[in-house]
Design a protein around this motif. Sequence first.
Motif, PDB file in Angstrom:
ATOM      1  N   LYS A   5      62.475  65.429  62.596  1.00 28.49           N
ATOM      2  CA  LYS A   5      61.371  64.575  63.034  1.00 28.49           C
ATOM      3  C   LYS A   5      60.030  65.191  62.631  1.00 28.49           C
ATOM      4  O   LYS A   5      59.884  66.393  62.577  1.00 28.49           O
ATOM      5  N   ILE A   6      59.078  64.327  62.379  1.00 34.32           N
ATOM      6  CA  ILE A   6      57.724  64.753  62.075  1.00 34.32           C
ATOM      7  C   ILE A   6      56.994  64.912  63.404  1.00 34.32           C
ATOM      8  O   ILE A   6      57.082  64.038  64.265  1.00 34.32           O
ATOM      9  N   ILE A   7      56.282  66.003  63.566  1.00 34.26           N
ATOM     10  CA  ILE A   7      55.519  66.218  64.793  1.00 34.26           C
ATOM     11  C   ILE A   7      54.062  65.857  64.517  1.00 34.26           C
ATOM     12  O   ILE A   7      53.428  66.420  63.628  1.00 34.26           O
ATOM     13  N   LEU A   8      53.560  64.893  65.277  1.00 38.27           N
ATOM     14  CA  LEU A   8      52.185  64.429  65.134  1.00 38.27           C
ATOM     15  C   LEU A   8      51.448  64.584  66.450  1.00 38.27           C
ATOM     16  O   LEU A   8      52.050  64.803  67.493  1.00 38.27           O
ATOM     17  N   GLY A   9      50.131  64.432  66.385  1.00 39.36           N
ATOM     18  CA  GLY A   9      49.299  64.531  67.575  1.00 39.36           C
ATOM     19  C   GLY A   9      49.196  63.209  68.310  1.00 39.36           C
ATOM     20  O   GLY A   9      49.721  62.191  67.865  1.00 39.36           O
ATOM     21  N   TRP A  10      48.484  63.220  69.409  1.00 39.11           N
ATOM     22  CA  TRP A  10      48.366  62.018  70.244  1.00 39.11           C
ATOM     23  C   TRP A  10      47.481  60.951  69.610  1.00 39.11           C
ATOM     24  O   TRP A  10      47.506  59.797  70.006  1.00 39.11           O
ATOM     25  N   ARG A  11      46.689  61.341  68.595  1.00 40.94           N
ATOM     26  CA  ARG A  11      45.904  60.374  67.826  1.00 40.94           C
ATOM     27  C   ARG A  11      45.970  60.770  66.359  1.00 40.94           C
ATOM     28  O   ARG A  11      45.942  61.960  66.019  1.00 40.94           O
ATOM     29  N   GLU A  12      46.084  59.751  65.496  1.00 39.98           N
ATOM     30  CA  GLU A  12      46.231  59.975  64.054  1.00 39.98           C
ATOM     31  C   GLU A  12      45.603  58.814  63.294  1.00 39.98           C
ATOM     32  O   GLU A  12      45.380  57.740  63.852  1.00 39.98           O
ATOM     33  N   TRP A  13      45.337  59.041  62.008  1.00 40.49           N
ATOM     34  CA  TRP A  13      44.938  57.973  61.088  1.00 40.49           C
ATOM     35  C   TRP A  13      46.205  57.433  60.451  1.00 40.49           C
ATOM     36  O   TRP A  13      47.016  58.193  59.930  1.00 40.49           O
ATOM     37  N   GLU A  20      45.496  45.249  54.622  1.00 39.92           N
ATOM     38  CA  GLU A  20      44.372  45.838  53.891  1.00 39.92           C
ATOM     39  C   GLU A  20      43.637  46.909  54.696  1.00 39.92           C
ATOM     40  O   GLU A  20      42.436  47.116  54.530  1.00 39.92           O
ATOM     41  N   LEU A  21      44.355  47.591  55.569  1.00 42.33           N
ATOM     42  CA  LEU A  21      43.784  48.689  56.348  1.00 42.33           C
ATOM     43  C   LEU A  21      44.437  49.990  55.869  1.00 42.33           C
ATOM     44  O   LEU A  21      45.550  50.311  56.267  1.00 42.33           O
ATOM     45  N   GLU A  22      43.725  50.684  54.978  1.00 36.51           N
ATOM     46  CA  GLU A  22      44.284  51.927  54.460  1.00 36.51           C
ATOM     47  C   GLU A  22      44.229  53.029  55.497  1.00 36.51           C
ATOM     48  O   GLU A  22      45.054  53.942  55.473  1.00 36.51           O
ATOM     49  N   GLN A  23      43.247  52.967  56.391  1.00 29.44           N
ATOM     50  CA  GLN A  23      43.123  53.953  57.460  1.00 29.44           C
ATOM     51  C   GLN A  23      42.603  53.271  58.711  1.00 29.44           C
ATOM     52  O   GLN A  23      41.574  52.595  58.667  1.00 29.44           O
ATOM     53  N   ILE A  24      43.337  53.462  59.798  1.00 25.87           N
ATOM     54  CA  ILE A  24      42.898  52.948  61.085  1.00 25.87           C
ATOM     55  C   ILE A  24      43.296  53.980  62.148  1.00 25.87           C
ATOM     56  O   ILE A  24      44.364  54.586  62.059  1.00 25.87           O
ATOM     57  N   ARG A  25      42.382  54.185  63.089  1.00 24.70           N
ATOM     58  CA  ARG A  25      42.664  55.152  64.158  1.00 24.70           C
ATOM     59  C   ARG A  25      43.710  54.584  65.093  1.00 24.70           C
ATOM     60  O   ARG A  25      43.587  53.460  65.568  1.00 24.70           O
ATOM     61  N   ALA A  26      44.729  55.392  65.363  1.00 26.93           N
ATOM     62  CA  ALA A  26      45.798  54.947  66.248  1.00 26.93           C
ATOM     63  C   ALA A  26      46.063  55.993  67.315  1.00 26.93           C
ATOM     64  O   ALA A  26      46.050  57.196  67.042  1.00 26.93           O
ATOM     65  N   LYS A  27      46.294  55.515  68.508  1.00 22.06           N
ATOM     66  CA  LYS A  27      46.727  56.373  69.605  1.00 22.06           C
ATOM     67  C   LYS A  27      48.248  56.288  69.644  1.00 22.06           C
ATOM     68  O   LYS A  27      48.808  55.191  69.709  1.00 22.06           O
ATOM     69  N   LEU A  28      48.915  57.433  69.573  1.00 28.77           N
ATOM     70  CA  LEU A  28      50.369  57.485  69.652  1.00 28.77           C
ATOM     71  C   LEU A  28      50.722  57.643  71.120  1.00 28.77           C
ATOM     72  O   LEU A  28      50.440  58.677  71.726  1.00 28.77           O
TER      73      LEU A  28
END
Length: 150
Positions: A5-13, A20-28
């Motif tokens: 599994k990939i370990i990511l933070g609580w918020r990521e791009w 057409e959204l290459e980058q959007i802020r997301a809350k995991l």
Amino acid sequence: MADDKIILGWREWVGLPALELEQIRAKLDTGARSSSLHVEQSEEYVEAGVLWVRFAIDPVAKRDRTRTWFAAPILDKREVTDSGGNRTLRPFIKTPICIAGQTYEIEINLTNRREMLFPMLLGRTALVPRIMVDPALSYTLGNFDPEAMA
């Protein structure tokens, strides 16, 4: 097993290429079952016997700041309980997401998240079985890259 599994933070791009959204802020958010995307407006209609939704993406999330309209068949309509305990019936669509070098389809519901800090919320169903969230981490994939939105 956590090894694959990939370990990511609580918020990521993250990216939503079909929208057409290459980058959007997301809350995991592992406390949320479903994923949500902020839309400015939406309207449902029937085409060839299939229920569709037409929706406008928040222009702040796009580099050119113009409101862009998209349409997608409605996968399902489900009742969603928000963090305040309010229940609403929302349309769900399927769309690809790009995160941590992977692209795969997820289900998201479309709603007004204007009062939220993050225009996108990624729930458990979009994370399992690929991603683990470490709440001590943030933006592990890097910071916003304006060149990616050119």
